[in-house]
Design an enzyme around this catalytic site. Structure first.
Site, PDB file in Angstrom:
ATOM      1  N   GLU A 172       0.407  -2.417  12.576  1.00 15.35           N
ATOM      2  CA  GLU A 172       0.603  -3.867  12.526  1.00 15.35           C
ATOM      3  C   GLU A 172       0.925  -4.472  13.891  1.00 15.35           C
ATOM      4  OE1 GLU A 172       3.530  -4.375   9.487  1.00 15.35           O
ATOM      5  OE2 GLU A 172       2.050  -4.257   7.880  1.00 15.35           O
TER       6      GLU A 172
ATOM      7  N   LYS B 243       2.750   0.365  16.065  1.00 16.47           N
ATOM      8  CA  LYS B 243       3.957   0.325  15.240  1.00 16.47           C
ATOM      9  C   LYS B 243       4.103   1.629  14.453  1.00 16.47           C
ATOM     10  CE  LYS B 243       6.193  -2.423  11.579  1.00 16.47           C
ATOM     11  NZ  LYS B 243       6.000  -3.469  10.555  1.00 16.47           N
ATOM     12  N   GLN B 244       2.956   2.186  14.057  1.00 15.47           N
ATOM     13  CA  GLN B 244       2.969   3.367  13.189  1.00 15.47           C
ATOM     14  C   GLN B 244       1.634   4.084  13.261  1.00 15.47           C
ATOM     15  OE1 GLN B 244       3.301   0.197  10.245  1.00 15.47           O
ATOM     16  NE2 GLN B 244       2.365   1.593   8.800  1.00 15.47           N
TER      17      GLN B 244
ATOM     18  N   TRP C  15       0.834  -1.212   0.000  1.00 14.16           N
ATOM     19  CA  TRP C  15       0.000   0.000   0.000  1.00 14.16           C
ATOM     20  C   TRP C  15       0.863   1.254   0.000  1.00 14.16           C
ATOM     21  CZ3 TRP C  15      -1.696   2.855   4.817  1.00 14.16           C
ATOM     22  CH2 TRP C  15      -0.767   2.700   5.848  1.00 14.16           C
ATOM     23  N   ASP C  16       2.161   1.080   0.250  1.00 16.72           N
ATOM     24  CA  ASP C  16       3.097   2.211   0.264  1.00 16.72           C
ATOM     25  C   ASP C  16       2.915   3.091  -0.970  1.00 16.72           C
ATOM     26  OD1 ASP C  16       3.918   0.162   1.970  1.00 16.72           O
ATOM     27  OD2 ASP C  16       6.042   0.632   1.766  1.00 16.72           O
TER      28      ASP C  16
END
Length: 656
Positions: free
Chosen positions: A428, A525-526, A303-304
């Site tokens: 994640e 995580k983000q 998806w980046d």
């Protein structure tokens, strides 16, 4: 233009493998690592062809229906840079001096090495190289070898040779050995399992010559690697001239000038340079997580592309953006087959893939990230809005409709509204949850967009009513006590992670703790909910509360994280924090702050650093045909100049 020049002095980690990544040359089709001309044990040469992969069966100890079936790994093809040398019969050399200079303005790499034999004979090895952007099957080199303090016999062999890569011993699930045995028939090389073929044509050199002190031998080499059995006839100089011209045009459309920090100026140009180099151009390839600079993540597409890279291309290089979206169109049949396999209508795009089939063996952090469907739809919507290319969207409307059909089937109505269960959002470290806010917000946007497009085209209008209704009734969790948006239904019920007693050497957590340990805690995580806030309007008071709650729980173990928090910090007026996040993102690979630049560039972070400047500091938005900016410049940056392309017209913007 010193801020277009990158040297060894500009990078923090000067290990051989880091240098190979940072100075790698690529053109969207072909990528070559900047490995040493005389190899050492540390050297990891690499030549990669975008979307050229080998496949192997995934072996599960306990298999289950619908699990991904095959690995796909981008093949490390050839070592195109090493040379075999003998000086008066001696073939072992000590490297006594090294200079590496990347001219980002022209797309050329210049290298100088001083080698010395055991008996003190010194020679200079000069190398000029580039991956051609005019003929994308070509990697070009110009070489000069000069006897510095001796007269003697120089014997050399210079040719491309297959790479044999040894797998690293360190545990890291993000990397995988990419060497494979290719079947050779003449100039044709074919993978054993995926049955993909390439054709090669290498200029090889074998020569023995006596050089007097101060004399040199010079030659050029062109390496052709193509899916077609025909090759460019252009000379080295012709290719070089075209390279310089192409990069001049690129910088006219894409450059960002910032005044106040020359380090960050060089960093942002370095990031844009690699973005331009690694993006697929043919509609059949995309943008690997590590570009074409290394083997991390096996050359997979995530998806980046849509969420971190595509905005840069949409606003500055719309034709490249169109090619990246065309790749998604090309794999739509695989996405439709995947949805059917899992028992759902519409299409479900693979979380990580090269050919369109799911390759993620760990479905809780792979297939369950169904938000990729909406991420892709968001990319198409942004492309249409900024470029005005409605024809492309309407020709490929099936993709938007099929993603909407998936959401209508995957979600369901309850007393609370339209809910989406058992998903993993961007974070994640939290898996298989109900009503992840980011996923629901993106799905809502996907459904609205599909409904509008159907009504515009006067097709699928009956379905469009259902899509619109699901979007209108999308459920979003909210905690009344904390007055924050819930990341998902269960996140706030979990025990917070013990950050105080987690030593820094235990990060990233994914390398030191089992998923069950991580999933049961409040730890990110983000960016997750905050990413949704970057994309969609919410009241500043709400975003402030959410930011204050979620940011301290975020490890930023993913390179995708800091840029998002930085953009939102800018919008909140937290300029000091925004600047810190941007600074970390802009020079992440130059400093090797993630500790794994040797595996390849962090492409999404590079795209994110552009977002930090344009969405964050410049506060750019484009709505209803109107360009708006909001001056969020931190005190460290005095001014910023940049160019964007809107509806085919270049707009030059200055923020002071």
């Amino acid at each position: 233009m010193k801020d277009f020049i990158l040297t060894l002095d500009d990078i923090g980690n000067k290990s051989v493998q880091n240098i190979e990544t940072l100075f790698a040359q690529a053109n969207g089709t072909l990528g070559v690592r900047a490995s040493l001309p005389i190899r050492t044990g540390e050297s990891t040469p690499g030549t990669f062809l975008n979307a050229f992969y080998e496949s192997h069966d995934i072996v599960y100890g306990e298999n289950a229906y619908g699990y991904a079936k095959q690995h796909q790994t981008m093949v490390n093809l050839f070592d195109l840079r090493s040379i075999e040398l003998m000086i008066d019969g001696k073939s072992e050399f000590l490297l006594s001096d090294q200079s590496v200079v990347l001219d980002m303005e022209k797309g050329l790499l210049f290298e100088s090495y001083i080698y010395e034999t055991g008996d003190g004979k010194k020679f200079e090895y000069l190398l000029e190289s580039f991956a051609s952007h005019s003929e994308r099957s070509v990697y070009a080199q110009k070489i000069q070898i000069k006897a510095l303090n001796f007269s003697g016999v120089v014997k050399l062999v210079k040719k491309g040779r297959p790479v044999s890569v040894k797998k690293g011993e360190a545990f890291d699930p993000r990397i995988k050995n990419s060497s494979t045995e290719l079947i050779q028939e003449g100039n044709k090389y074919t993978t054993q399992n995926s049955r993909l073929s390439i054709y090669v044509k290498f200029d090889s050199l074998s020569e023995e010559r006596r050089l007097n002190e101060g004399e040199s031998i010079s030659f050029t080499q062109l390496y052709h690697i193509s899916r077609e059995n025909h090759f460019s006839s252009l000379s080295y100089d012709e290719l070089k001239n075209k390279q310089v011209e192409i990069f001049a045009n690129f910088w006219k459309s894409s450059d960002i000038e910032i005044e106040g920090n020359t380090r960050l100026q060089k960093g942002i140009r370095f990031n844009m340079y690699h973005l331009f180099n690694s993006a697929g151009r043919d509609g059949a390839s995309n943008f690997s997580a590590k570009g074409l600079t290394g083997e991390g993540y096996e050359g997979h597409y995530f998806w980046d592309t849509e969420m971190y890279l595509l905005p840069f291309f949409i606003y500055t290089q719309p034709e490249i953006a169109k090619s990246l979206l065309s790749y998604r169109v090309s794999i739509l049949p695989k996405a439709q087959a995947r949805a059917k396999e899992l028992g759902f209508q519409g299409a479900l795009f693979a979380w990580r893939t090269i050919n369109g089939e799911e390759t993620s063996a760990y479905y809780p952090a792979g297939t369950a990230q169904v938000h990729i469907n909406a991420d892709i739809a968001y990319g198409f919507e942004l492309f249409e809005k900024v470029t005005g290319d409605t024809d492309f969207i309407e020709e490929n409307s099936t993709l938007i409709f099929e993603t909407a059909r998936f959401w209508l089937d995957y979600g369901f109505y309850s007393k609370r509204g339209f809910e989406i269960h058992e998903v993993t959002g961007p974070d994640e470290y939290t898996a298989l949850v109900n009503n992840n806010y980011y996923t629901n917000k993106m799905a809502q946007n996907n459904l609205f967009y599909a409904a509008r497009l159907a009504n515009r085209l006067k097709s699928n209008e009956d379905e469009a009513k259902y899509w619109f209704n699901a979007a209108e009734n999308m459920y979003f969790g909210f905690d009344q006590e904390l007055q924050i948006i819930q990341q998902d239904d269960s996140f706030l019920t979990k025990e917070p992670w013990d950050f105080v007693n987690t030593p820094k050497e235990k990060y990233p957590l994914l390398l030191h703790y089992h998923p069950m340990k991580i999933y049961k805690h409040q730890v990110l995580k983000q960016a997750d909910t905050i990413l949704a806030h970057m994309l969609f309007d919410e009241s500043q008071e709400q975003v402030n509360r959410d930011f204050a709650f979620y940011e301290p729980l975020t490890t930023h173990d993913s390179s995708l994280s800091r840029t998002v928090y930085g953009v939102v910090a800018s919008k909140l007026g937290r300029s000091e924090l925004a600047y810190r996040f941007f600074k970390e993102a802009a020079i992440m690979d130059l400093e090797d702050s993630q500790g794994n630049a040797s595996h390849g560039i962090h492409a999404a972070n590079m795209g994110g650093s552009w977002l930090g400047l344009i969405y964050g500091f410049a506060g750019l938005s484009y709505e209803n045909g109107e360009i708006k900016t909001n001056n969020n410049l931190p005190k460290e940056i005095k001014s910023m100049k940049f160019t964007i392309t809107i509806q085919g017209e270049k707009k030059h913007i200055i923020i002071e």
